[in-house]
Design an enzyme around this catalytic site. Structure first.
Site, short mmCIF file in Angstrom:
data_model
loop_
_atom_site.label_atom_id
_atom_site.label_comp_id
_atom_site.label_asym_id
_atom_site.label_seq_id
_atom_site.Cartn_x
_atom_site.Cartn_y
_atom_site.Cartn_z
N ASP A 1 21.87 10.20 -17.02
CA ASP A 1 23.27 9.86 -17.28
C ASP A 1 24.02 9.86 -15.96
O ASP A 1 23.43 10.01 -14.90
CB ASP A 1 23.90 10.87 -18.26
CG ASP A 1 23.97 12.26 -17.63
OD1 ASP A 1 22.97 12.70 -17.05
OD2 ASP A 1 25.04 12.91 -17.69
N HIS B 1 13.69 8.02 -19.30
CA HIS B 1 15.04 8.04 -19.87
C HIS B 1 16.02 8.09 -18.69
O HIS B 1 16.36 9.16 -18.20
CB HIS B 1 15.21 9.26 -20.78
CG HIS B 1 16.55 9.33 -21.45
ND1 HIS B 1 16.84 8.75 -22.65
CD2 HIS B 1 17.71 9.90 -21.04
CE1 HIS B 1 18.10 8.97 -22.99
NE2 HIS B 1 18.66 9.67 -22.01
N ASP C 1 5.67 8.73 -22.74
CA ASP C 1 6.34 7.84 -21.80
C ASP C 1 7.20 6.84 -22.56
O ASP C 1 6.82 5.69 -22.74
CB ASP C 1 5.31 7.12 -20.93
CG ASP C 1 5.99 6.16 -19.95
OD1 ASP C 1 7.19 6.34 -19.67
OD2 ASP C 1 5.31 5.22 -19.48
N GLU D 1 13.06 12.37 -19.28
CA GLU D 1 14.25 12.10 -18.47
C GLU D 1 13.93 12.48 -17.02
O GLU D 1 12.84 13.02 -16.72
CB GLU D 1 15.46 12.90 -18.97
CG GLU D 1 16.77 12.40 -18.35
CD GLU D 1 18.05 12.93 -19.00
OE1 GLU D 1 17.96 13.62 -20.02
OE2 GLU D 1 19.14 12.65 -18.46
#
Ligand SMILES: [Zn+2]
Length: 732
Positions: A353, A663, A706, A715
């Site tokens: 993020d 991610h 994965d 992530e």
């Protein structure tokens, strides 16, 4: 001095070797679970049993989900602002590539309207595999459609109905009810099902996929490899000639991986080259190299990842390639609960993020500074805009975060915990996240971590950036003064309307200890020594170099503090703490055939812990005067680079089998995994929907997938990469 095995040779050889490996693996593919025509994939589609559906709402959507008279009923009170503002959904089936499916259902609505019925990817960009906009009226109607799964098989798709602001006239819909019944998803034709690709690691001989330095301990692990013989050999990957013959160690039961392992030690092979380990029956490992430079490119890529996470500045395509972007998150941020706007531009995006968090950022900056210190030589070829300027790239990268952290210090010396938007964004490029930035309240843990890294920086930047070094020290001392006035403050908790990473930690003693230790090392102030001494007995026993537990950073600082006499009580306590940590880590590593300091418990971000343990061992070699510790650090590194129960080299773009779907929003937005990123790795708590669907029942060491949907195993974070950089630096 260059060895014969230069990177240039490796780069030329490895694609050819990889092609060979893929050819060798091109045996008939393992088909997925058999798909039988007529098979029903949904449970309880007639709503006569337990409800398997759930309701998602956002963007102002408001609704309630229930079962009434054998129908699924959705009471809509506000359609919200987007189509998926109201979304009933069903998880728990799979779609296989090439298979034709039929979806059917009955539907009616108290008010005529349109809605979207979708089967979609349950994460990433949530793209639809099947989507239809349908008209619904008060009259019950049956709908049916066929579709072919064109994309790669998905073990956890989502069936959902987007019924917020969806279709024509939705904005004028008042409160209404929509009813569904007889939901069905069946296999029509599986003849064209596409077989799953064979696993590149199917042979089960696991190695560090980059390889080893000539003087390293070199071990491969055989995982359930059927072999009649105790013998193994290492063969030249090009000529196939045997260059080493050895005997497998006795079989080793490994319940944490659900395997029987046998270790093949070939440390005596020191000749640079490219090789494979081979069983007596000719089963081969992936290719790997032996050479002085085997980790050189990994080191640069792992450090460059932090550059690619920079925020608030434009990333140039010359350095960032597909991950170039204009300046992002440049707007002024609002201090939570006030109208005050402040400039907090800069720093690194934390992870997958775009949040920026002080506690995790401080850990990452500390690792980079420790790496520069451990190397003791100039690193100026990482491949960032600052490379080649005669100043250290690792320090310049850490400075990006340090200078941002200065902006996070409030006027009273306390440090704001984080700056993010209120929610996580969609899978968009960084400049496309434009919601209001919110600066969350000051926390003691952020303030103490800040004091520690600023004190550290005041030493390390004094030579080349003297004015900045003075600012860092002043900021550290103001943060310490704040802490003295705020004993016993509660840990940070997210404000109720902020859902981004919390980095919660109700205990600030280890952070205070680290701060006191670094401040003493930077200033020699007696009060800092006293504070550290009072704290060390209870705060320094944690062996991890973590974001939540930082006591080991303080221990390292004390032992490197030349102003403390050899018989100083603080120094003695730190030495005992480090010896205990090292002994525990070695015992764990020795008990695991793969060399990770783990057994039955693999936590979220377990790879950070493995890298941190390796780094701690390598750093302890000098501090404890035990050079064998540096060699021990090889075992955790080998685990991270492919010698583990998953067979993955856990760094993107590295080795023969590595994560391709992390991610990580910039990777998804660019359509390719950013290279050089260490993923979180196995997490047997199964902390996301995908992990629960796909990994349930796996042994702990194999709880990894994965997929960009499994944020709890796949992530990436700046503070997972930074200990890898530190590990490589400390081993060098
Ligand atoms: Zn940004």
């Amino acid at each position: 001095m260059k060895t014969p095995l230069t990177n240039a040779i490796l780069k030329k050889l490895l694609p050819a070797l990889l092609a060979l490996a893929i050819l060798a693996a091109a045996v008939p593919g393992l088909a997925g679970e058999a798909e039988a025509p007529g098979e029903e994939l949904l449970k309880n589609g007639d709503f006569s049993g337990p409800l398997n559906w759930q309701l998602y709402t956002e963007s102002g959507g408001s609704a309630a989900l229930s079962v009434a008279d054998g129908e699924l009923r959705v009471d809509v009170s506000d359609v919200g602002r987007v189509a998926h503002a109201i979304q009933p959904y069903y998880d728990g089936f799979r779609l296989s590539q090439g298979v034709v499916y039929r979806i059917g259902y009955d539907v009616r609505s108290s008010a005529p309207r349109q809605l979207y019925v979708r089967i979609q990817l349950n994460g990433g960009d949530y793209r639809a595999y099947y989507e239809e906009l349908i008209d619904v009226t008060p009259e019950l109607r049956h709908h049916e459609a066929e579709f072919t799964m064109e994309e790669p098989s998905d073990p956890t798709p989502r069936l959902c109905v987007n019924m917020g602001l969806a279709g024509e006239g939705a904005e004028s819909l008042g409160a209404h009810q929509v009813y569904f019944d007889n939901f069905s998803l069946t296999v029509v034709d599986a003849d064209a099902a596409v077989a799953e690709a064979a696993d590149a690691d199917a042979t089960g001989i696991r190695v560090n996929q980059l390889g080893w330095r000539p003087d390293a301990v070199k071990r491969a692990v055989f995982a359930d490899v059927a072999t009649e013989s105790d013998a193994f050999r290492v063969v030249d990957a090009v000529t196939g000639e045997a260059v080493f013959e050895g005997a497998l160690a006795a079989a080793w039961d490994n319940p944490w991986a659900g395997e029987t392992n046998r270790v093949a030690d070939f440390s005596a092979l020191v000749q640079p080259g490219v090789y494979r380990v081979e069983s007596a029956e000719g089963v081969q490992s992936p290719a790997f190299a032996i050479g002085e430079d085997v980790y050189a490119e990994l080191f640069r890529a792992a450090a460059r990842m932090l550059y690619l996470q920079r925020c608030g500045v434009a990333l140039d395509a010359d350095f960032a390639g597909a991950y170039a972007h204009p300046a992002c998150h440049a707007a002024m941020a609002t201090v939570y609960g006030t109208d005050e706007k402040i400039d907090v531009g800069g720093g690194w995006h934390d992870a997958g993020d775009y949040g920026r968090y002080v506690v995790s950022g401080a850990k990452a900056a500390a690792d980079m500074m420790l790496a520069a210190e451990a190397l003791g030589t100039l690193t100026d070829d990482v491949g960032i805009p600052e490379s080649g300027d005669g100043l250290d790239d690792l320090l310049q990268e850490a400075k990006v975060e340090l200078d941002w952290m200065l902006k996070m210090q409030a006027s009273d010396g306390g440090v704001y915990h984080k700056v993010t938007c209120r929610n996580f964004p969609a899978f968009v490029a960084p400049q496309e996240e434009t919601d209001e930035l919110v600066v969350c309240p000051v926390s003691n843990t952020a303030t103490a971590d800040f004091a520690a890294v600023m004190a550290m920086a005041s030493r390390l930047y004094a030579a080349d950036w003297p004015e900045d070094a003075a600012r860092y020290l002043a900021a550290a001392e103001r943060a310490w003064a704040y802490l003295e006035d705020h004993e016993g403050a509660p840990g940070f908790a997210n404000p109720p309307d902020v859902v981004t990473g919390e980095y919660g930690d109700g205990h600030d003693g280890d952070e205070r200890f680290w701060a006191a230790a670094e401040l003493h090392r930077a200033t020699g102030g007696a009060a800092y020594r006293e504070a550290a001494l009072a704290l060390i007995a209870t705060e320094a026993t944690e062996r991890a170099l973590g974001w939540q537990n930082v006591g080991a950073y303080g221990v390292l600082a004390v032992l490197a503090d030349d102003s403390l006499a050899g018989d100083d009580a603080l120094r003695a306590a730190a030495r005992t703490a480090l010896e205990t940590a090292v002994r525990d880590a070695r015992a764990m590593i020795d008990a695991n055939p793969y060399g990770a300091d783990r057994a039955e418990s693999y936590e979220w971000g377990s790879n950070m812990g493995v890298a941190g343990t390796g780094a701690l061992l390598a750093l302890a070699a000098d501090l404890l005067g035990d050079e064998a510790l540096r060699r021990d650090a090889q075992q955790p590194l080998d685990y991270l680079l492919g010698r583990n129960a998953t067979g993955y080299c856990f760094v993107t773009g590295t080795g023969t089998k590595c994560p391709e779907h992390p991610h990580h929003r910039p990777s998804t937005a660019a359509g390719a995994a950013m290279p050089g990123m260490l993923v979180g790795g196995p997490d047997n708590a199964l902390e996301d929907t995908y992990a629960r669907s796909v990994l349930a029942g796996n042994p702990p060491a194999k709880c990894y997938a994965d997929s960009d949907q499994t944020y709890s195993t796949n992530e990436v974070c700046v503070y997972w990469n930074s200990p890898l950089v530190l590990l490589l630096a400390a081993m060098a």
